[in-house]
Write an enzyme that holds these catalytic residues in place. Structure first.
Site, PDB file in Angstrom:
ATOM      1  N   HIS A 129      76.660 -66.455  48.143  1.00  0.00           N
ATOM      2  CA  HIS A 129      76.969 -65.408  48.922  1.00  0.00           C
ATOM      3  C   HIS A 129      77.414 -64.310  47.971  1.00  0.00           C
ATOM      4  O   HIS A 129      78.045 -64.624  46.946  1.00  0.00           O
ATOM      5  CB  HIS A 129      77.680 -65.658  50.057  1.00  0.00           C
ATOM      6  CG  HIS A 129      78.118 -64.784  51.047  1.00  0.00           C
ATOM      7  ND1 HIS A 129      79.024 -63.538  50.558  1.00  0.00           N
ATOM      8  CD2 HIS A 129      78.051 -64.647  52.218  1.00  0.00           C
ATOM      9  CE1 HIS A 129      79.010 -62.973  51.925  1.00  0.00           C
ATOM     10  NE2 HIS A 129      78.321 -63.374  52.867  1.00  0.00           N
ATOM     11  N   ASP A 206      83.629 -72.035  47.472  1.00  0.00           N
ATOM     12  CA  ASP A 206      83.316 -71.101  48.576  1.00  0.00           C
ATOM     13  C   ASP A 206      83.078 -71.979  49.856  1.00  0.00           C
ATOM     14  O   ASP A 206      82.048 -72.757  49.699  1.00  0.00           O
ATOM     15  CB  ASP A 206      82.209 -70.140  48.286  1.00  0.00           C
ATOM     16  CG  ASP A 206      81.872 -69.297  49.772  1.00  0.00           C
ATOM     17  OD1 ASP A 206      82.483 -69.760  50.628  1.00  0.00           O
ATOM     18  OD2 ASP A 206      81.076 -68.426  49.569  1.00  0.00           O
ATOM     19  N   GLN A 209      81.514 -72.158  54.780  1.00  0.00           N
ATOM     20  CA  GLN A 209      80.537 -72.737  55.655  1.00  0.00           C
ATOM     21  C   GLN A 209      80.700 -74.129  55.857  1.00  0.00           C
ATOM     22  O   GLN A 209      80.378 -74.778  56.853  1.00  0.00           O
ATOM     23  CB  GLN A 209      78.821 -72.517  55.380  1.00  0.00           C
ATOM     24  CG  GLN A 209      78.505 -71.085  55.292  1.00  0.00           C
ATOM     25  CD  GLN A 209      78.504 -70.500  56.757  1.00  0.00           C
ATOM     26  OE1 GLN A 209      78.347 -71.253  57.683  1.00  0.00           O
ATOM     27  NE2 GLN A 209      78.547 -69.207  56.513  1.00  0.00           N
ATOM     28  N   LYS A 232      85.123 -68.289  61.087  1.00  0.00           N
ATOM     29  CA  LYS A 232      83.970 -69.142  60.834  1.00  0.00           C
ATOM     30  C   LYS A 232      84.482 -70.709  61.630  1.00  0.00           C
ATOM     31  O   LYS A 232      83.656 -71.556  61.678  1.00  0.00           O
ATOM     32  CB  LYS A 232      83.411 -69.276  59.882  1.00  0.00           C
ATOM     33  CG  LYS A 232      82.871 -67.974  59.247  1.00  0.00           C
ATOM     34  CD  LYS A 232      81.798 -68.101  58.073  1.00  0.00           C
ATOM     35  CE  LYS A 232      81.452 -66.860  57.342  1.00  0.00           C
ATOM     36  NZ  LYS A 232      80.808 -66.063  58.017  1.00  0.00           N
ATOM     37  N   CYS A 371      73.416 -61.562  52.950  1.00  0.00           N
ATOM     38  CA  CYS A 371      74.536 -61.041  51.922  1.00  0.00           C
ATOM     39  C   CYS A 371      74.140 -62.215  50.735  1.00  0.00           C
ATOM     40  O   CYS A 371      74.899 -62.531  50.079  1.00  0.00           O
ATOM     41  CB  CYS A 371      75.976 -61.549  52.168  1.00  0.00           C
ATOM     42  SG  CYS A 371      76.443 -60.291  53.423  1.00  0.00           S
TER      43      CYS A 371
END
Lengths: 415, 136
Positions: A129, A206, A209, A232, A371
């Site tokens: 991303h 990261d 998700q 999220k 993104c």
């Protein structure tokens, strides 16, 4: 035959999410398949936030009064919930931020700009991303470090065959997503952490998700930096987390400067508070943080392993159903290597048109580059359509997606 | 409301999308400009052949993107041929939206106005270039 519902009571879960029970224009029910962009909030999270506002809203760490005490206690309790949820050793290693982007920027400024030198390397890959790409570009430009990229396989996984050449003593940081927000690819974080550490590099994950859908443990494998967002994870917007090992938080420079992050302030210099306060300048989004704590309670009440299992079944069904629609191409690895995210294209229907047509049938997906412009460049696409699933979705909703894609093809006069 | 929405992909739009007017390139355009919508990546190039009386003799476009962005660029090219540059300067976003004959939501207006935006930027650049020439 055993049905899914006997294992996972999705109808009961859906009752916790009032927003799902609405009808849109044309009196069609909402089919929300955009959880990877933002997740819906269960009643318990909304109720907790309302409780804060209505009963003890007060600035934290300051007021010597009962409301301030209560709010501070709730905030620090939320920090402990985050700590246990991701397996951190201490709640002092949990920094509240505004979201994943801010967390990653904090590492890029506070750690990379302080410690990287010309000749050092940051190892990235092109599925990241922009939030896990652009901060490193700026840090590299500021320090003279350079960026290297792990290549991707044709099916959108990291190609680790050349990792030994890419990971060298020059590598100071490997930044990687635990789960691609486009392809859904689940990356082998444990192996990457081990191999990065073997050459003396740190790993920055990261986890925006992955945290809502897979179990996270920052001590097994050992993770140096981990970033994720509250919204999220079925929590409020405006709150996120940076986890970093204590020694790293102590060594890093602060990102934002101001109130609360200081130990002593003189007219010409200052000293910093201990982490996490050192990284929480200004009034932190304390009510959002408490909401995040409530979201973690909710997810743990359902059970992350239950969630992962049911979402995988949904994903398998979605792959099967979509693959039967003529002209559909699903990008990324096969279903067993990915989370419940499907990015796809339909021959003859641009993703934006598709998204617009699906919306008329109540099916909410996302269209665009999500993104990830370098990844789309690699796929030779300007945009994809993305359906992302959560445990509050049903098998019928997955079928509705495939049906709506068929209908969109008809509008475009495709056979 | 939903009736209007369902008409978005009507024959007018789909015909222009499938059989665009003047999609391609001019051999020697008087001026050209490209831009993309950073949010979605849709891309449009507009090329004009302008005669000595500032009349648009030919308008071509090229691009990649959704049916709305591509069809509106096609409709735009068809509409501006024969017009003077002054008429194009007076041509407003609402005129463009009227030409599409369908109602666009706020998010889709960015698609429907991409070609228009490219044309306007091109005219602005053209005027900037001419300014020093005419004064000197």
């Amino acid at each position: 035959m055993t049905t899914i519902s006997s294992d996972f009571d999705v109808e009961s879960v859906r009752r916790d999410f009032p927003i799902l029970h609405q009808r849109l224009l044309g009196d069609v029910p909402l089919v929300y398949l955009d959880t990877a962009a933002t997740a819906h909030k269960p009643r318990s999270v909304v109720a907790k936030v309302v409780e804060c506002f209505e009963q003890y809203n007060s600035n934290v760490h300051r007021g010597i009064h009962q409301l301030g005490d209560r709010m501070t206690t709730e905030l620090e309790l939320a920090r402990e919930k985050v700590q246990h949820f991701i397996g951190a050793g201490s709640s002092d290693e949990i920094v509240f931020t505004s979201g994943t982007t801010m967390s990653l920027n904090m590492v890029a400024h506070g750690w990379a700009r302080k410690f990287l030198k010309p000749g050092d390397e940051i190892l990235l890959n092109s599925m990241e991303h922009h939030a896990n790409l652009v901060p490193w570009q700026l840090a590299a430009a500021a320090t003279g470090a350079s960026l290297k990229y792990i290549p991707l396989t044709d099916d959108g996984r990291l190609d680790l065959t050349t990792l030994d050449q890419l990971l060298t003593p020059r590598t100071k940081l490997l930044a990687v997503t635990a789960m691609s927000n486009v392809l859904g690819t689940i990356n082998p974080v444990a192996e990457l952490a081990e191999r990065a550490h073997a050459v003396g590099a740190l790993i920055c994950v990261d986890a925006a998700q992955s945290v809502p859908h897979l179990t996270t443990n920052v001590r097994s494998p050992q993770i140096d930096f981990l970033a994720f967002s509250g919204h999220k994870l079925y929590g409020p917007t405006g709150i996120g987390v940076l986890y970093a090992r204590r020694q790293l938080l102590e060594a890093m420079d602060p990102f934002l400067a101001g109130g609360h992050m200081i130990r002593e302030v003189f007219l010409d210099s200052s000293t910093w508070a201990d982490p996490p306060a050192k990284f929480e300048a200004g009034t932190c989004p304390f009510i959002e943080a408490v909401g995040l704590g409530a979201a973690i309670d909710y997810v743990q009440h359902i059970g992350l392993s239950q969630i992962s299992h049911y979402e995988h079944l949904l994903s398998v069904r979605a792959h099967e159903q979509l693959a039967q629609v003529p002209g559909v191409k699903i990008h990324g690895p096969s279903v067993e290597h990915k989370g419940a995210i499907l990015s796809f294209t339909v021959d003859g229907v641009h993703p934006h048109d598709l998204s617009d047509l699906l919306d008329r049938r109540g099916v909410a997906i996302r269209a665009g580059h999500h993104c990830t412009m370098p990844l789309h460049e690699l796929l030779n696409l300007t945009a994809t359509a993305r359906a992302s699933l959560a445990f509050y979705n049903t098998m019928e909703e997955v079928d509705a997606l495939a049906e709506a894609v068929r209908a969109a093809r008809q509008v475009f006069r495709l056979k | 409301m939903s009736g209007t929405q369902d008409d978005l992909y009507d024959d007018h739009i789909l015909d222009h999308f499938e059989s665009p007017y003047h999609k391609g390139h001019l051999p020697q355009p008087t001026c050209s400009h490209s831009d993309r919508n950073p949010i979605c990546g849709d891309q449009i190039t507009v090329e004009l052949l302008v005669d000595e009386h500032d009349v648009v003799k030919e308008a071509f476009f090229d691009g990649k993107g959704c049916a709305i962005s591509q069809a509106s660029a096609s409709i735009l090219c068809e509409a501006i041929e024969g017009k003077t540059l002054q008429e194009l300067r007076d041509f407003q976003a609402q005129n463009m939206l009227d030409l599409l004959k369908v109602r666009l939501t706020a998010s889709r207006q960015k698609c429907g106005l991409l070609g228009f935006k490219v044309l306007k930027t091109m005219l602005y650049t053209l005027d900037e270039q001419r300014e020093p020439a005419s004064s000197g």
